[in-house]
Design an enzyme around this catalytic site. Structure first.
Site, PDB file in Angstrom:
ATOM      1  N   GLU A  90       0.835  -1.182   0.000  1.00 18.56           N
ATOM      2  CA  GLU A  90       0.000   0.000   0.000  1.00 18.56           C
ATOM      3  C   GLU A  90       0.875   1.238   0.000  1.00 18.56           C
ATOM      4  OE1 GLU A  90      -3.802  -1.978   2.207  1.00 18.56           O
ATOM      5  OE2 GLU A  90      -2.031  -1.494   3.372  1.00 18.56           O
ATOM      6  N   CYS A 103       3.323   8.443   1.456  1.00 17.28           N
ATOM      7  CA  CYS A 103       3.710   7.485   2.480  1.00 17.28           C
ATOM      8  C   CYS A 103       3.904   6.139   1.794  1.00 17.28           C
ATOM      9  CB  CYS A 103       2.617   7.403   3.539  1.00 17.28           C
ATOM     10  SG  CYS A 103       2.963   6.188   4.817  1.00 17.28           S
ATOM     11  N   CYS A 110       6.452  -7.179   7.717  1.00 15.86           N
ATOM     12  CA  CYS A 110       7.541  -6.654   8.551  1.00 15.86           C
ATOM     13  C   CYS A 110       7.877  -7.707   9.580  1.00 15.86           C
ATOM     14  CB  CYS A 110       7.052  -5.385   9.272  1.00 15.86           C
ATOM     15  SG  CYS A 110       8.325  -4.566  10.272  1.00 15.86           S
ATOM     16  N   CYS A 114       6.264  -5.384  16.328  1.00 16.95           N
ATOM     17  CA  CYS A 114       5.677  -4.425  17.273  1.00 16.95           C
ATOM     18  C   CYS A 114       4.221  -4.813  17.536  1.00 16.95           C
ATOM     19  CB  CYS A 114       5.754  -3.001  16.721  1.00 16.95           C
ATOM     20  SG  CYS A 114       7.442  -2.470  16.362  1.00 16.95           S
ATOM     21  N   CYS A 117       1.108  -2.816  16.038  1.00 15.39           N
ATOM     22  CA  CYS A 117       1.106  -2.458  14.614  1.00 15.39           C
ATOM     23  C   CYS A 117       0.436  -3.546  13.768  1.00 15.39           C
ATOM     24  CB  CYS A 117       2.539  -2.246  14.139  1.00 15.39           C
ATOM     25  SG  CYS A 117       2.668  -1.944  12.365  1.00 15.39           S
ATOM     26  N   GLY A 156       6.511  -2.022   6.628  1.00 14.75           N
ATOM     27  CA  GLY A 156       7.906  -2.443   6.661  1.00 14.75           C
ATOM     28  C   GLY A 156       8.830  -1.562   7.472  1.00 14.75           C
ATOM     29  N   CYS A 328      -1.340   5.319   9.922  1.00 18.32           N
ATOM     30  CA  CYS A 328      -0.215   4.520  10.412  1.00 18.32           C
ATOM     31  C   CYS A 328      -0.667   3.241  11.073  1.00 18.32           C
ATOM     32  CB  CYS A 328       0.557   5.250  11.494  1.00 18.32           C
ATOM     33  SG  CYS A 328       1.011   6.875  11.080  1.00 18.32           S
TER      34      CYS A 328
END
Ligand code: SAH
Length: 339
Positions: A90, A103, A110, A114, A117, A156, A328
């Protein structure tokens, strides 16, 4: 057939010399590809006809394929882009007052893990090639007039795919015209690579995702903290090779009842004392996969004020594109190969 964008400039030069044409034709080729952004070799009118023929026999001009464009009420557009192997990433187009922000993603998924996320829940599927990174920018430019900045805040960890990210930054700088000072690399803090990145691109902007004011919580939510704990991050913030003392951005995602108390604000302020940083507070973007909540607005404001009283410049980043899951941590592709 190969994607012409997979050639670096030296490789393009080789290809052209090998075919018996002068090396400067590689410059012309790159201008057509990256500046004029034509999608057909026949349009490259200052390349010799025979070279155009040969190139179109051996190469295609391969952009990531636009599968879906979602638009939020504030104008933010989220593009779902399909890559050559069927994976997808994306890329988000964000209108700001005087410019546009792109962005972009550096990996499919990834592996930093975390816990807050959404991308992390996919694991790392693969690294993006450098031309899949520049490809996102070329796609986003199709929607854009005027200035744009780039932030590596999509899917990522850019420093976990540094070679490709660095090559992409080089091409964007040399051929598309993006000065590294208009590119922000956002990282969990892979410190040796961060140092390397700034030696290679002294003007590159950096955002460091700190998110927690102590090792106990940071390690719990961000496993990478066990390798590069807060103390080392602070030390790095003190002596990274940053040009003209540009300020590094410290990112702090605010989660209700987790890291948003007045005491946490004070702790964060104390931690960063004496450093030339600006603080970006990001109220948590909730998503269906994870249980964490965005704090009420008053709580966010109180957190910000406390830090401002301590002398920091603080931005509360309104999460554009929340309505379309483009904000985000929401960039999680459920589309594409194998899913
Ligand atoms: N891996 C890089 C870049 C991608 S994440 C990094 O960690 O910096 C970009 C930013 O979004 C990071 O600061 C991250 O902490 C934040 N983020 C992740 N999930 C979020 C969520 N659900 N809501 C708000 N911000 C989030």
């Amino acid at each position: 057939m190969r994607n012409i964008f997979s050639l670096t400039h030296p490789q393009a030069r080789e290809e052209i010399l090998r075919r018996g044409y002068p090396a400067y034709q590689a410059d012309n080729l790159f201008k057509w590809l990256y500046q004029k952004r034509v999608k057909d070799f026949q349009a490259m009118t200052d390349l010799p006809r025979d070279l155009r023929e040969e190139l179109s026999r051996d190469f295609f001009i391969g952009y990531p394929r636009e599968v879906e464009v979602l638009e939020a009420p504030d104008g933010t557009k989220k593009l779902l882009l399909e890559l050559e192997d069927g994976e997808a990433v994306e890329a988000v187009w964000i209108p700001e007052r005087n410019h546009t922000t792109f962005c972009i993603s550096s990996q499919v998924g990834c592996r930093m893990g975390c816990r807050f996320c959404a991308t992390a829940t996919m694991g790392l599927r693969r690294n993006l090639k450098f031309w899949e990174i520049t490809g996102q920018v070329l796609k986003l430019l199709e929607f854009t007039e005027g200035r744009a900045n780039i932030v590596f805040m999509g899917m990522g960890e850019p420093l976990d795919n540094w070679e490709n990210v660095a090559m992409a930054i080089e091409i964007l700088r040399d051929w598309v015209g993006f000065s590294p000072r208009r590119i922000t690399l956002s990282t969990v803090g892979l410190l040796p690579r961060l140092r390397e990145a700034l030696l290679r691109f002294p003007n590159l902007r950096v955002a460091l995702s700190l998110n927690f004011p102590d090792d106990e919580r940071r390690s719990k939510f961000m496993p990478i903290n066990r390798k590069f704990p807060i103390g080392e991050i602070i030390e790095a913030l003190r002596d990274l090779p940053i040009k003209r003392r540009e300020r590094i951005t410290v990112e702090y995602v605010l989660m209700e009842g987790v890291n948003d108390s007045p005491e946490d604000a004070r702790k964060l302020g104390r931690l960063l004392r004496g450093l030339k940083v600006k603080i970006n507070l990001i109220p948590y973007n909730e998503n269906a996969l994870l249980p964490w909540k965005r704090p009420p607005e008053e709580r966010v404001e109180a957190f910000a004020s406390r830090l401002r009283e301590m002398g920091y410049s603080v931005f509360v980043r309104d999460s554009k594109g929340n309505e379309i899951k483009a904000a985000c941590g929401q960039l999680r592709t459920s589309w594409g190969k194998g899913s």
